[in-house]
Design a protein around this motif. Sequence first.
Motif, short mmCIF file in Angstrom:
data_model
loop_
_atom_site.label_atom_id
_atom_site.label_comp_id
_atom_site.label_asym_id
_atom_site.label_seq_id
_atom_site.Cartn_x
_atom_site.Cartn_y
_atom_site.Cartn_z
N LEU A 21 0.82 -1.21 0.00
CA LEU A 21 0.00 0.00 0.00
C LEU A 21 0.85 1.26 0.00
CD1 LEU A 21 -2.81 -1.00 2.53
CD2 LEU A 21 -3.04 -0.72 0.06
N SER A 22 2.01 1.20 0.63
CA SER A 22 2.86 2.41 0.72
C SER A 22 3.52 2.76 -0.60
CB SER A 22 3.91 2.24 1.80
OG SER A 22 4.85 1.25 1.43
N THR A 23 3.49 1.85 -1.57
CA THR A 23 4.08 2.19 -2.88
C THR A 23 3.22 3.20 -3.62
OG1 THR A 23 2.98 0.33 -3.95
CG2 THR A 23 5.21 -0.05 -3.09
N LYS A 24 1.92 3.24 -3.33
CA LYS A 24 1.02 4.20 -3.98
C LYS A 24 1.06 5.56 -3.27
CE LYS A 24 -0.64 1.02 -6.67
NZ LYS A 24 -0.06 0.90 -7.98
N GLN A 25 0.98 5.53 -1.96
CA GLN A 25 0.99 6.75 -1.16
C GLN A 25 1.46 6.38 0.24
OE1 GLN A 25 -2.83 8.56 -0.77
NE2 GLN A 25 -2.04 10.37 0.28
N LEU A 26 2.32 7.18 0.86
CA LEU A 26 2.89 6.82 2.15
C LEU A 26 1.86 6.79 3.27
CD1 LEU A 26 6.34 8.65 2.20
CD2 LEU A 26 5.88 6.21 2.04
N GLN A 27 0.80 7.58 3.16
CA GLN A 27 -0.21 7.61 4.21
C GLN A 27 -1.26 6.51 4.04
OE1 GLN A 27 0.55 10.34 2.37
NE2 GLN A 27 1.65 11.60 3.84
N LEU A 28 -1.28 5.82 2.92
CA LEU A 28 -2.32 4.83 2.64
C LEU A 28 -2.36 3.68 3.64
CD1 LEU A 28 -4.64 4.30 0.74
CD2 LEU A 28 -3.08 3.07 -0.76
N PRO A 29 -1.22 3.10 4.07
CA PRO A 29 -1.31 2.04 5.09
C PRO A 29 -1.94 2.52 6.39
CG PRO A 29 0.86 2.06 4.10
CD PRO A 29 0.15 3.26 3.59
N MET A 30 -1.65 3.76 6.78
CA MET A 30 -2.23 4.30 8.00
C MET A 30 -3.74 4.48 7.84
SD MET A 30 -1.63 7.96 9.85
CE MET A 30 -2.37 8.79 8.47
N LEU A 31 -4.18 4.94 6.69
CA LEU A 31 -5.61 5.15 6.47
C LEU A 31 -6.36 3.83 6.40
CD1 LEU A 31 -5.38 8.07 3.88
CD2 LEU A 31 -5.95 8.20 6.30
N VAL A 32 -5.76 2.84 5.76
CA VAL A 32 -6.39 1.51 5.72
C VAL A 32 -6.45 0.92 7.13
CG1 VAL A 32 -6.11 -0.85 4.87
CG2 VAL A 32 -5.81 1.08 3.31
N SER A 33 -5.39 1.10 7.90
CA SER A 33 -5.38 0.63 9.28
C SER A 33 -6.46 1.33 10.10
CB SER A 33 -4.00 0.87 9.90
OG SER A 33 -4.01 0.54 11.25
N LEU A 34 -6.62 2.61 9.90
CA LEU A 34 -7.67 3.36 10.59
C LEU A 34 -9.05 2.82 10.23
CD1 LEU A 34 -8.61 5.78 12.32
CD2 LEU A 34 -8.61 7.10 10.21
N ALA A 35 -9.27 2.54 8.95
CA ALA A 35 -10.56 1.99 8.52
C ALA A 35 -10.82 0.63 9.16
CB ALA A 35 -10.60 1.89 6.99
N VAL A 36 -9.79 -0.21 9.23
CA VAL A 36 -9.95 -1.53 9.85
C VAL A 36 -10.26 -1.38 11.34
CG1 VAL A 36 -8.71 -3.64 10.46
CG2 VAL A 36 -8.57 -2.74 8.14
N ILE A 37 -9.61 -0.44 12.01
CA ILE A 37 -9.85 -0.22 13.43
C ILE A 37 -11.27 0.29 13.67
CG2 ILE A 37 -9.22 1.29 15.37
CD1 ILE A 37 -6.31 0.97 14.44
N VAL A 38 -11.75 1.19 12.81
CA VAL A 38 -13.10 1.71 12.96
C VAL A 38 -14.12 0.58 12.78
CG1 VAL A 38 -14.83 3.22 11.88
CG2 VAL A 38 -12.54 4.08 12.39
N VAL A 39 -13.91 -0.27 11.77
CA VAL A 39 -14.81 -1.41 11.56
C VAL A 39 -14.73 -2.36 12.76
CG1 VAL A 39 -15.17 -3.47 10.14
CG2 VAL A 39 -14.79 -1.27 9.06
#
Length: 122
Positions: free
Chosen positions: A51-69
Amino acid sequence: CVAGLCGNSFIFTRASVGDISTAATSARNFAVLAGTIGFGFVGGAPVGAALSTKQLQLPMLVSLAVIVVNMGCILALQETLLPKDREQVVWRRANPIGTISFLLDAKFLMVFAVMAFLDQFT
């Protein structure tokens, strides 16, 4: 604060698995739980790297989404402990002073608490 709130989902998961498991299925259910946690540790790093190859913040945002779910699932979870197995809460004992007095009564726990406190400074 956020890490403590989100990291404690493991406690709810273990409690739920313990409540719904019988003596015959307990070992299998806890093994599946341990396997999924291990899979998350092993598979999480490559997914984060991809995920970080596309954008450096993307892994953090995906992790946030998983935590919210995850937190939504925990909040929507029904009580798994059967009513006949529940104990009444004794509010007089449910306080920090009660915990400290319990530690002072048990010598081993007191020694362990002091060692755990001192370990914070190493």
